[in-house]
Write a protein that holds these residues in place. Sequence first.
Motif, mmCIF file in Angstrom:
data_model
loop_
_atom_site.group_PDB
_atom_site.id
_atom_site.type_symbol
_atom_site.label_atom_id
_atom_site.label_comp_id
_atom_site.label_asym_id
_atom_site.label_seq_id
_atom_site.Cartn_x
_atom_site.Cartn_y
_atom_site.Cartn_z
ATOM 1 N N UNK A 111 -18.550 17.865 16.486
ATOM 2 C CA UNK A 111 -18.612 18.884 17.789
ATOM 3 C C UNK A 111 -19.217 17.303 18.585
ATOM 4 N N UNK A 112 -18.349 17.770 20.125
ATOM 5 C CA UNK A 112 -18.400 16.337 20.496
ATOM 6 C C UNK A 112 -18.562 16.750 21.603
ATOM 7 N N UNK A 113 -19.665 15.902 22.547
ATOM 8 C CA UNK A 113 -19.670 15.917 24.258
ATOM 9 C C UNK A 113 -19.208 14.634 24.991
ATOM 10 N N UNK A 114 -18.741 14.278 25.923
ATOM 11 C CA UNK A 114 -18.475 13.666 26.584
ATOM 12 C C UNK A 114 -20.164 12.099 27.413
ATOM 13 N N UNK A 115 -20.036 11.240 26.979
ATOM 14 C CA UNK A 115 -20.693 10.664 27.286
ATOM 15 C C UNK A 115 -20.436 10.029 29.154
ATOM 16 N N UNK A 116 -18.963 9.518 28.945
ATOM 17 C CA UNK A 116 -18.272 9.434 29.879
ATOM 18 C C UNK A 116 -16.986 9.372 29.915
ATOM 19 N N UNK A 117 -16.599 9.150 31.095
ATOM 20 C CA UNK A 117 -15.628 9.658 31.970
ATOM 21 C C UNK A 117 -15.479 8.436 32.413
ATOM 22 N N UNK A 118 -14.077 7.815 32.470
ATOM 23 C CA UNK A 118 -13.704 6.573 33.956
ATOM 24 C C UNK A 118 -12.110 6.909 33.895
ATOM 25 N N UNK A 119 -12.413 6.674 35.273
ATOM 26 C CA UNK A 119 -10.872 7.672 35.742
ATOM 27 C C UNK A 119 -10.372 6.538 37.145
ATOM 28 N N UNK A 120 -9.022 6.838 37.293
ATOM 29 C CA UNK A 120 -8.034 5.896 37.638
ATOM 30 C C UNK A 120 -8.453 6.549 39.222
ATOM 31 N N UNK A 121 -7.855 5.780 40.648
ATOM 32 C CA UNK A 121 -7.994 7.107 41.651
ATOM 33 C C UNK A 121 -7.586 7.908 42.033
#
Length: 172
Positions: A111-121
């Motif tokens: 089971x996983x949950x996001x710790x962080x999301x990095x996105x481009x513009x």
Amino acid sequence: MIEIPDDLHPACLPIAWLLGRWEGAGLGDYPTIEAFRFGQEVEFSYVPDKPFLSYRSRSWILDEDGNLVKPAARETGYWRPQQDDEIEVLLTHPTGFVEIYIGQTEPARVELATRGVLKTETAKDYRTGHRLYGLVDGALMYVYEMSAMGHELQPHLSAELKRVTGATEARD
């Protein structure tokens, strides 16, 4: 039966059941899109004596008869088991974002949950994800929830995948 290669790093033992190539189909839905069927291929491989599994997923939109219509999502990454049954997962998407997941492993379950999301513009609005993977009667089953496009965390994808190749063919 779960195959464990002799040269698999000991840290990877809790997720060794994932090794191999899996194929199957699933369903997708979200408030901003029409519901759809998809086919998917997922591959978990390992590098001898390294404490991670490599991961690759490809999917295709299917029509009502199960025929391929067009390519869909792709993702690649690494699954890094840690102490105390924890796991870190890093995923990269060609649509312009990178995710870091933190989670827990249990026998034949992650089971996983996001710790962080990095996105481009230019990436679409995507905020968080939650994934649950399990081995059920020999099939890899998963559900994926996300919060995106102004919506709260909710179901997006689910699939059932059958093992096509095993751990002996999963060596990088």
